[in-house]
Write a protein that holds these residues in place. Structure first.
Motif, PDB file in Angstrom:
ATOM      1  N   ALA A   1      -1.532   6.374 -11.255  1.00 19.21           N
ATOM      2  CA  ALA A   1      -0.636   5.360 -11.813  1.00 19.21           C
ATOM      3  C   ALA A   1       0.743   5.974 -12.034  1.00 19.21           C
ATOM      4  O   ALA A   1       0.874   7.018 -12.681  1.00 19.21           O
TER       5      ALA A   1
ATOM      6  N   TYR B   1      -2.724   2.745  -8.424  1.00 19.96           N
ATOM      7  CA  TYR B   1      -3.287   2.978  -7.100  1.00 19.96           C
ATOM      8  C   TYR B   1      -4.809   2.845  -7.191  1.00 19.96           C
ATOM      9  O   TYR B   1      -5.439   3.485  -8.045  1.00 19.96           O
TER      10      TYR B   1
ATOM     11  N   ASP C   1       0.835  -1.196   0.000  1.00 19.03           N
ATOM     12  CA  ASP C   1       0.000   0.000   0.000  1.00 19.03           C
ATOM     13  C   ASP C   1       0.870   1.246   0.000  1.00 19.03           C
ATOM     14  O   ASP C   1       1.964   1.267   0.595  1.00 19.03           O
TER      15      ASP C   1
ATOM     16  N   VAL D   1       2.596   1.387 -11.878  1.00 24.18           N
ATOM     17  CA  VAL D   1       2.166   1.041 -10.525  1.00 24.18           C
ATOM     18  C   VAL D   1       0.840   1.746 -10.320  1.00 24.18           C
ATOM     19  O   VAL D   1       0.784   2.981 -10.267  1.00 24.18           O
TER      20      VAL D   1
ATOM     21  N   GLY E   1       6.743   8.061  -3.315  1.00 19.88           N
ATOM     22  CA  GLY E   1       5.517   8.234  -4.071  1.00 19.88           C
ATOM     23  C   GLY E   1       5.620   9.463  -4.954  1.00 19.88           C
ATOM     24  O   GLY E   1       6.675   9.745  -5.536  1.00 19.88           O
TER      25      GLY E   1
ATOM     26  N   HIS F   1      -3.601   3.598  -0.232  1.00 22.82           N
ATOM     27  CA  HIS F   1      -4.287   2.987  -1.370  1.00 22.82           C
ATOM     28  C   HIS F   1      -3.624   1.652  -1.701  1.00 22.82           C
ATOM     29  O   HIS F   1      -2.407   1.484  -1.506  1.00 22.82           O
ATOM     30  N   ARG F   2      -4.411   0.727  -2.184  1.00 24.74           N
ATOM     31  CA  ARG F   2      -3.868  -0.544  -2.665  1.00 24.74           C
ATOM     32  C   ARG F   2      -3.086  -0.272  -3.946  1.00 24.74           C
ATOM     33  O   ARG F   2      -3.530   0.499  -4.809  1.00 24.74           O
ATOM     34  N   THR F   3      -1.921  -0.882  -4.081  1.00 24.41           N
ATOM     35  CA  THR F   3      -1.149  -0.700  -5.317  1.00 24.41           C
ATOM     36  C   THR F   3      -0.790  -2.056  -5.916  1.00 24.41           C
ATOM     37  O   THR F   3      -0.713  -3.069  -5.220  1.00 24.41           O
ATOM     38  N   SER F   4      -0.591  -2.043  -7.206  1.00 26.40           N
ATOM     39  CA  SER F   4      -0.164  -3.240  -7.929  1.00 26.40           C
ATOM     40  C   SER F   4       0.697  -2.812  -9.108  1.00 26.40           C
ATOM     41  O   SER F   4       0.559  -1.698  -9.625  1.00 26.40           O
ATOM     42  N   ARG F   5       1.573  -3.699  -9.510  1.00 27.05           N
ATOM     43  CA  ARG F   5       2.516  -3.399 -10.578  1.00 27.05           C
ATOM     44  C   ARG F   5       2.051  -4.086 -11.864  1.00 27.05           C
ATOM     45  O   ARG F   5       1.874  -5.312 -11.905  1.00 27.05           O
TER      46      ARG F   5
END
Length: 278
Positions: free
Chosen positions: A195, A184, A154, A182, A244, A162-166
């Motif tokens: 992003a 959000y 996060d 990445v 960030g 916020h949840r994040t993913s790549r």
């Protein structure tokens, strides 16, 4: 007589076992079983559920029911206007048209890119042609062929975790498979809010420069158009994994978002157009 009763008992037990086996088999045939038979096998993975939750939040199914969409865009970087005009795209992103304020046009017909009139500036053609439409349609692109998504830690955005993913791409996907994002998303609404990204096109395989200077887009001022949320303000920042978003680099405003249900001749190539090699 004793042997007769023993034989009869054996026959009865055998018959019961066979009948039980038959009933069990028939029952198993009627029971719903997940593919591959394992617990959880055949169910959506956690990451697939995550993608679907984003698509649901952004009403992907409803978005794709429309043939095309257009919107006006005004983009500034470093205090200077980069692009002002109208962008029209098929909702599946397979065709794009940009009508600039200076009356020049960029058209992607699904195979080739054209610029008209011939003497118009071709500066940043590829970037303008594909970048802004990708940012606009990102919530609908996470499950495209060749995409790979994995969860990361996060990260805060506007003071809220916020949840994040790549998001990465398989080799041979598009013309810049070394790009990454990445993304959000809001924990409560699953709306895609930002992003981080790098741009590697033209790097010749050396992504070190792009990796050293990631940027980020922050989606703001969401408006509901035909029941679908769209960010009408984009802000661009520097970005690092540790901090960030950092310094603000630019911004864009999105107005007059309009759905089109007929493609008509919008993406046809004008006679005075010149094909551009990207």
């Amino acid at each position: 007589m004793k042997y007769f009763w023993i034989l009869l008992l054996i026959i009865m037990v055998t018959g019961c076992n066979q009948d039980h086996k038959k009933k069990t088999t028939d029952t198993e045939k009627m029971m719903p079983v997940e593919p591959d038979g394992g617990i959880g096998d055949g169910a959506l993975s956690i990451i697939d559920n995550y993608v679907q939750s984003i698509e649901k939040a952004h009403k992907k199914e409803k978005f794709l029911k429309h043939k095309a969409i257009s919107f006006n865009v005004n983009i500034f970087f470093g205090g200077e206007q980069h692009l002002e005009g109208k962008i029209t795209m098929l909702t599946n992103s397979s065709k794009i048209r940009i009508d600039k304020k200076d009356k020049s046009k960029l058209i992607y017909n699904g195979e080739k890119v054209f610029l008209c009139p011939e003497g118009a500036s071709n500066k940043a053609v590829r970037f303008d042609m594909f970048t802004w439409t990708y940012f606009f349609g990102m919530p609908y692109k996470l499950n495209d062929p060749g995409t790979k998504l994995e969860f990361t830690n996060d990260m805060p955005l506007d003071g809220i975790d916020h949840r994040t993913s790549r998001l990465t791409f398989e080799e041979g996907t598009g013309d810049a498979p070394d790009d990454w994002y990445v993304i959000y998303t809001d924990h409560k609404t699953n709306v895609l809010k930002a992003a981080a990204y790098i741009v590697t096109f033209g790097s010749g395989g050396d992504t070190s420069k792009a990796e050293a200077d990631p940027h980020a887009i922050h989606y703001k001022n969401f408006q509901i158009i035909d029941g679908i949320p769209f960010a009408t303000k984009w802000e661009f920042y520097g970005w690092t994994q540790e901090k960030g978003m950092t310094n603000k680099l630019g911004e864009a405003t999105i107005t007059d978002i309009t759905f089109l249900d007929e493609e008509s001749s919008i993406f046809e190539t004008p006679d005075n157009a010149k094909e551009i090699t990207l």
